[in-house]
Design a protein around this motif. Structure first.
Motif, short mmCIF file in Angstrom:
data_model
loop_
_atom_site.label_atom_id
_atom_site.label_comp_id
_atom_site.label_asym_id
_atom_site.label_seq_id
_atom_site.Cartn_x
_atom_site.Cartn_y
_atom_site.Cartn_z
N ASP B 10 0.83 -1.21 0.00
CA ASP B 10 0.00 0.00 0.00
C ASP B 10 0.86 1.25 0.00
OD1 ASP B 10 -2.24 -1.54 0.07
OD2 ASP B 10 -3.02 -0.74 1.95
N GLY B 11 0.65 2.10 -0.98
CA GLY B 11 1.38 3.37 -1.03
C GLY B 11 2.66 3.26 -1.83
N ASP B 15 -1.11 3.01 -5.51
CA ASP B 15 -1.27 4.38 -5.02
C ASP B 15 -2.58 4.44 -4.24
OD1 ASP B 15 -1.04 7.07 -4.61
OD2 ASP B 15 -1.64 7.64 -6.64
N SER B 16 -2.56 3.79 -3.09
CA SER B 16 -3.81 3.54 -2.37
C SER B 16 -4.20 4.64 -1.41
CB SER B 16 -3.67 2.24 -1.58
OG SER B 16 -2.43 2.24 -0.89
N GLU B 17 -3.23 5.37 -0.90
CA GLU B 17 -3.54 6.25 0.23
C GLU B 17 -4.58 7.31 -0.08
OE1 GLU B 17 -2.53 5.28 3.19
OE2 GLU B 17 -1.48 3.66 2.19
N TYR B 20 -7.94 5.73 -0.12
CA TYR B 20 -8.42 5.41 1.24
C TYR B 20 -8.90 6.68 1.95
CZ TYR B 20 -5.98 0.89 0.66
OH TYR B 20 -5.55 -0.33 0.23
N THR B 79 -12.56 -1.39 -3.29
CA THR B 79 -11.58 -0.58 -4.02
C THR B 79 -11.15 -1.29 -5.30
OG1 THR B 79 -10.80 0.29 -1.92
CG2 THR B 79 -9.33 0.57 -3.81
N PHE B 81 -8.35 -1.93 -7.18
CA PHE B 81 -6.89 -1.81 -7.02
C PHE B 81 -6.15 -1.71 -8.35
CE2 PHE B 81 -8.19 -3.88 -3.00
CZ PHE B 81 -7.75 -2.90 -2.13
N SER B 107 4.17 -6.92 3.51
CA SER B 107 3.03 -6.05 3.78
C SER B 107 2.42 -6.36 5.13
CB SER B 107 1.97 -6.25 2.69
OG SER B 107 0.75 -5.68 3.08
N GLY B 109 -0.63 -6.02 5.78
CA GLY B 109 -2.00 -6.50 5.55
C GLY B 109 -2.10 -8.02 5.64
N ARG B 113 -6.01 -9.93 1.95
CA ARG B 113 -5.99 -8.60 1.34
C ARG B 113 -4.90 -8.54 0.26
NH1 ARG B 113 -9.42 -4.31 1.80
NH2 ARG B 113 -7.80 -2.78 2.20
N LYS B 117 -5.39 -7.96 -3.97
CA LYS B 117 -4.65 -6.97 -4.75
C LYS B 117 -3.83 -7.65 -5.85
CE LYS B 117 -4.66 -3.99 -0.74
NZ LYS B 117 -3.99 -3.66 0.53
#
Lengths: 216, 216
Positions: B10-11, B15-17, B20, B79, B81, B107, B109, B113, B117
């Motif tokens: 993530d991030g 480019d998840s942030e 979120y 989401t 992804f 990760s 997560g 999860r 992704k």
């Protein structure tokens, strides 16, 4: 002599229960729990708390967590109440109003929830008084909400006819000494023992009141 | 000599942030709390727990309730992804693989999860090892997840370059004695003090590794 009619909101004026039950099925599915719709019919007519308790049971989470899931789900997928409005309810309200009956709405929901439904269904001019159960210490089957609504309508309890679709509502009206019509849905079985009369459709109510008042 | 590269998910790869954070804004809005997006940037890069705590703060509910709201929201609006996958991450992974580097994903997560992704972004063939932080007692900044990933890749900690986008990730890599590249996003400020190098774009990483290995 019936002078006033007191309506319940969910399940009477709007055909909400099957929609709520479908929402529960969708919510459970999202959490990986698949339940046939028919298996959930027993929740129909239940209080918010009863919904939360049963979601908690299926998902094996706390009631508070289930309540939060349900709340969030309803925010994410707001119910289209206009679509659920029963045309025969609007028709009945119009007829009763034209015939001079006083009309009350007595719902256990919050005033905010009632307002949302009234806005969407354009019901604001329909009732002489609108009462939310959240202002009372005890909910249906306690008679308080019905007795207070009768006072607001300036009629005696025995001059009121209540239309309800759940055991708790029926018993509340009966405990208030009112004539209680149970609107029965064959999908959602509930105890109608204390109802004065059971109908399958709101179209039966007008004739019923005329009959009662001729007999009086 | 850098022989392996360990990516955060993530991030970094996705480019998840910002997505979120937008979700948090939408969730808060549904509960009647309107917050400008910029005001929420500080949550970016935070753990799930940090998200829940901040939702709880804005809504004045318990952290457990906020967590349930957030979980339900993510079920209701999953989401996409694939849309968030950084093409430059895929490019970098391909280059490193072609150049013989060992590649790991570390990760915090859950494996579930991560799998979601990987499925959506077609990343299954990219890494020599994939490690979820949920199998360890302590999360980043504890070095355990990084040390375990290095073991899996059969390299020494000082042969690993870690790419991270949060203070906890950076410190975890630094605590493991690895070379840490901080991927900085000007929108989400975080402490990069312990990073070996700060980059703005993953495209800078390939040249950086060549440079490091020539100097070695």
């Amino acid at each position: 002599m019936i002078k006033a009619v007191i309506f319940d909101m969910d399940g009477v004026i709007i055909d909400s229960e099957i929609e709520y039950i479908k929402n529960v099925r969708t919510l459970l599915h999202g959490h990986g729990v698949d339940v046939p719709l028919e298996e959930l019919y027993y929740i129909g007519g239940g209080s918010g708390k009863f919904y939360h308790e049963n979601i908690a049971k299926y998902l094996q989470v706390s009631v508070a967590t289930a309540e939060a899931y349900y709340k969030q789900f309803n925010i994410d997928f707001p119910t289209d109440f206009k679509k659920l409005l029963r045309p025969e309810a609007v028709q009945l309200i119009r007829e009763l109003k034209a015939d001079g009956f006083k009309l009350g709405l007595a719902s256990s929901g919050t005033l905010e929830r009632i307002k949302t439904k009234f806005d969407q269904c354009q019901l604001h001019d329909c009732f002489d008084t609108v009462v939310s159960g959240t202002q009372f210490k005890q909910t249906k089957p306690h008679p308080e909400i019905f007795l207070y609504t009768a006072q607001q309508l300036m009629v005696a309890p025995n001059e009121c006819l209540v239309i309800e679709d759940s055991e708790m509502g029926i018993n509340g009206g009966a405990n208030a000494g009112m004539f209680v019509v149970a609107l029965a849905d064959p999908r959602f079985k509930f105890n109608t023992k204390r109802a004065s009369k059971v109908v399958r459709n709101l179209r039966e109510v007008s004739a019923l009141i005329k009959e009662l008042n001729q007999a009086a």
